[in-house]
Design a protein around this motif. Structure first.
Motif, PDB file in Angstrom:
ATOM      1  N   ALA A  79       0.831  -1.208   0.000  1.00 62.44           N
ATOM      2  CA  ALA A  79       0.000   0.000   0.000  1.00 62.44           C
ATOM      3  C   ALA A  79       0.866   1.259   0.000  1.00 62.44           C
ATOM      4  O   ALA A  79       0.562   2.231  -0.701  1.00 62.44           O
ATOM      5  CB  ALA A  79      -0.929  -0.004   1.209  1.00 62.44           C
ATOM      6  N   GLN A  80       1.953   1.256   0.764  1.00 56.80           N
ATOM      7  CA  GLN A  80       2.841   2.416   0.813  1.00 56.80           C
ATOM      8  C   GLN A  80       3.537   2.634  -0.525  1.00 56.80           C
ATOM      9  O   GLN A  80       3.692   3.768  -0.993  1.00 56.80           O
ATOM     10  CB  GLN A  80       3.890   2.232   1.925  1.00 56.80           C
ATOM     11  N   GLU A  81       3.938   1.548  -1.180  1.00 57.68           N
ATOM     12  CA  GLU A  81       4.597   1.670  -2.481  1.00 57.68           C
ATOM     13  C   GLU A  81       3.603   2.157  -3.533  1.00 57.68           C
ATOM     14  O   GLU A  81       3.966   2.925  -4.437  1.00 57.68           O
ATOM     15  CB  GLU A  81       5.183   0.318  -2.891  1.00 57.68           C
ATOM     16  N   ALA A  82       2.346   1.727  -3.422  1.00 56.20           N
ATOM     17  CA  ALA A  82       1.322   2.162  -4.374  1.00 56.20           C
ATOM     18  C   ALA A  82       1.065   3.652  -4.249  1.00 56.20           C
ATOM     19  O   ALA A  82       0.875   4.352  -5.253  1.00 56.20           O
ATOM     20  CB  ALA A  82       0.025   1.375  -4.146  1.00 56.20           C
ATOM     21  N   LEU A  83       1.066   4.161  -3.017  1.00 57.66           N
ATOM     22  CA  LEU A  83       0.838   5.591  -2.796  1.00 57.66           C
ATOM     23  C   LEU A  83       1.950   6.452  -3.406  1.00 57.66           C
ATOM     24  O   LEU A  83       1.746   7.632  -3.696  1.00 57.66           O
ATOM     25  CB  LEU A  83       0.722   5.881  -1.301  1.00 57.66           C
ATOM     26  N   LYS A  84       3.118   5.852  -3.614  1.00 59.80           N
ATOM     27  CA  LYS A  84       4.232   6.586  -4.217  1.00 59.80           C
ATOM     28  C   LYS A  84       4.163   6.576  -5.740  1.00 59.80           C
ATOM     29  O   LYS A  84       5.049   7.112  -6.407  1.00 59.80           O
ATOM     30  CB  LYS A  84       5.562   5.983  -3.750  1.00 59.80           C
ATOM     31  N   GLY A  85       3.124   5.926  -6.285  1.00 60.40           N
ATOM     32  CA  GLY A  85       2.925   5.941  -7.736  1.00 60.40           C
ATOM     33  C   GLY A  85       3.309   4.660  -8.444  1.00 60.40           C
ATOM     34  O   GLY A  85       3.222   4.590  -9.682  1.00 60.40           O
ATOM     35  N   THR A  86       3.740   3.638  -7.727  1.00 61.43           N
ATOM     36  CA  THR A  86       4.104   2.376  -8.358  1.00 61.43           C
ATOM     37  C   THR A  86       2.854   1.689  -8.910  1.00 61.43           C
ATOM     38  O   THR A  86       1.838   1.600  -8.230  1.00 61.43           O
ATOM     39  CB  THR A  86       4.792   1.439  -7.351  1.00 61.43           C
ATOM     40  N   GLN A  87       2.928   1.221 -10.142  1.00 64.95           N
ATOM     41  CA  GLN A  87       1.785   0.610 -10.788  1.00 64.95           C
ATOM     42  C   GLN A  87       1.552  -0.821 -10.300  1.00 64.95           C
ATOM     43  O   GLN A  87       2.461  -1.476  -9.774  1.00 64.95           O
ATOM     44  CB  GLN A  87       1.974   0.598 -12.313  1.00 64.95           C
ATOM     45  N   ILE A  88       0.318  -1.301 -10.497  1.00 64.05           N
ATOM     46  CA  ILE A  88      -0.064  -2.619  -9.989  1.00 64.05           C
ATOM     47  C   ILE A  88       0.796  -3.721 -10.608  1.00 64.05           C
ATOM     48  O   ILE A  88       1.257  -4.635  -9.915  1.00 64.05           O
ATOM     49  CB  ILE A  88      -1.559  -2.867 -10.250  1.00 64.05           C
ATOM     50  N   ARG A  89       1.017  -3.665 -11.922  1.00 64.56           N
ATOM     51  CA  ARG A  89       1.820  -4.708 -12.575  1.00 64.56           C
ATOM     52  C   ARG A  89       3.242  -4.741 -12.021  1.00 64.56           C
ATOM     53  O   ARG A  89       3.822  -5.813 -11.831  1.00 64.56           O
ATOM     54  CB  ARG A  89       1.843  -4.474 -14.086  1.00 64.56           C
ATOM     55  N   THR A  90       3.792  -3.568 -11.764  1.00 68.81           N
ATOM     56  CA  THR A  90       5.148  -3.502 -11.199  1.00 68.81           C
ATOM     57  C   THR A  90       5.181  -4.094  -9.799  1.00 68.81           C
ATOM     58  O   THR A  90       6.106  -4.844  -9.447  1.00 68.81           O
ATOM     59  CB  THR A  90       5.621  -2.040 -11.157  1.00 68.81           C
ATOM     60  N   LEU A  91       4.165  -3.772  -8.990  1.00 71.91           N
ATOM     61  CA  LEU A  91       4.097  -4.315  -7.634  1.00 71.91           C
ATOM     62  C   LEU A  91       3.941  -5.833  -7.656  1.00 71.91           C
ATOM     63  O   LEU A  91       4.543  -6.542  -6.846  1.00 71.91           O
ATOM     64  CB  LEU A  91       2.919  -3.684  -6.879  1.00 71.91           C
ATOM     65  N   ALA A  92       3.113  -6.326  -8.574  1.00 73.52           N
ATOM     66  CA  ALA A  92       2.896  -7.772  -8.673  1.00 73.52           C
ATOM     67  C   ALA A  92       4.199  -8.489  -9.019  1.00 73.52           C
ATOM     68  O   ALA A  92       4.536  -9.528  -8.429  1.00 73.52           O
ATOM     69  CB  ALA A  92       1.826  -8.065  -9.719  1.00 73.52           C
TER      70      ALA A  92
END
Length: 213
Positions: free
Chosen positions: A109-122
């Motif tokens: 969740a913290q990485e997503a708030l920084k603008g990281t996209q879902i595919r990158t997080l996955a």
């Protein structure tokens, strides 16, 4: 002569894109300040009577923000708890795969708030895209379904709320002040729950629940 009234909701002059994993309250606050509005005013305007302090319809927020409902639903962590017309209920797994990995869900969740996209997080965490989306909703999951939970009021926030109660502010005034002048994102229901049920037993006499709601 056209006698039709203009629509109540129209896009604000300044548009802001929501951050992935951002809450609705946070997005409304940023949108209001970018357009030189009080966050509490924009929130209540979007909700309308009689639920001024509730949750706005997703379609109303989307129109005002100048984005599609689908775009907000993809980004806002609690979008599926907002009202709307003909919106299917999001299906969730029976078991929460992050029940024993809350730290991982929080990190995502913290990485997503920084603008990281879902595919990158996955890819980064060796997860499916659906699992990443679910991780963004973990704080809102109950044993059976996703719903808006009351956020706990503790620590410095509780001290701040107690100070407002000491100034004889009622629940709505406390919510408005927190929304407009502080960095805490607290729902009105959370404030009511704190005043009614979870305030310290040592609170001063005469400050019972009925006196501040």
């Amino acid at each position: 002569m056209n006698s039709e009234l203009p629509p109540r909701f129209a896009p604000l002059p300044v548009r802001l894109s929501p951050c992935l994993g951002e809450s609705t309250n946070s997005y409304i606050r940023r949108l209001a300040r970018a357009n030189h509005l009080q966050p509490s005013f924009l929130h209540c305007y979007l909700c309308g009577p009689p639920q001024w302090f509730g949750r706005p319809l997703l379609e109303h927020l989307a129109t005002t923000a100048g984005h599609s409902p689908e775009a907000l639903e993809q980004a806002l962590v609690d979008a599926n708890s907002l009202g709307g017309t003909n919106r299917p209920r999001r299906r969730l797994p029976r078991r929460n795969p992050f029940a024993w990995r809350q730290d991982l869900a929080h990190r995502i969740a913290q990485e997503a708030l920084k603008g990281t996209q879902i595919r990158t997080l996955a890819k980064r965490h060796n997860l499916r895209c659906w699992d990443v989306r679910l991780a963004l909703e973990v704080p809102r999951l109950t044993t059976a379904e996703t719903s808006q939970l009351t956020d706990p009021i503790t620590g410095e926030l509780a001290d701040l709320v107690e100070g407002m109660i000491g100034r004889k502010l009622n629940g709505r005034q406390i919510w408005t002040e927190l929304m407009d002048h502080h960095d805490y994102l607290v729902t009105y229901d959370s404030i009511r729950h704190y005043i009614r049920y979870t305030r310290p037993l040592s609170r001063p006499k005469g400050s019972g629940p009925g006196s501040v709601l």
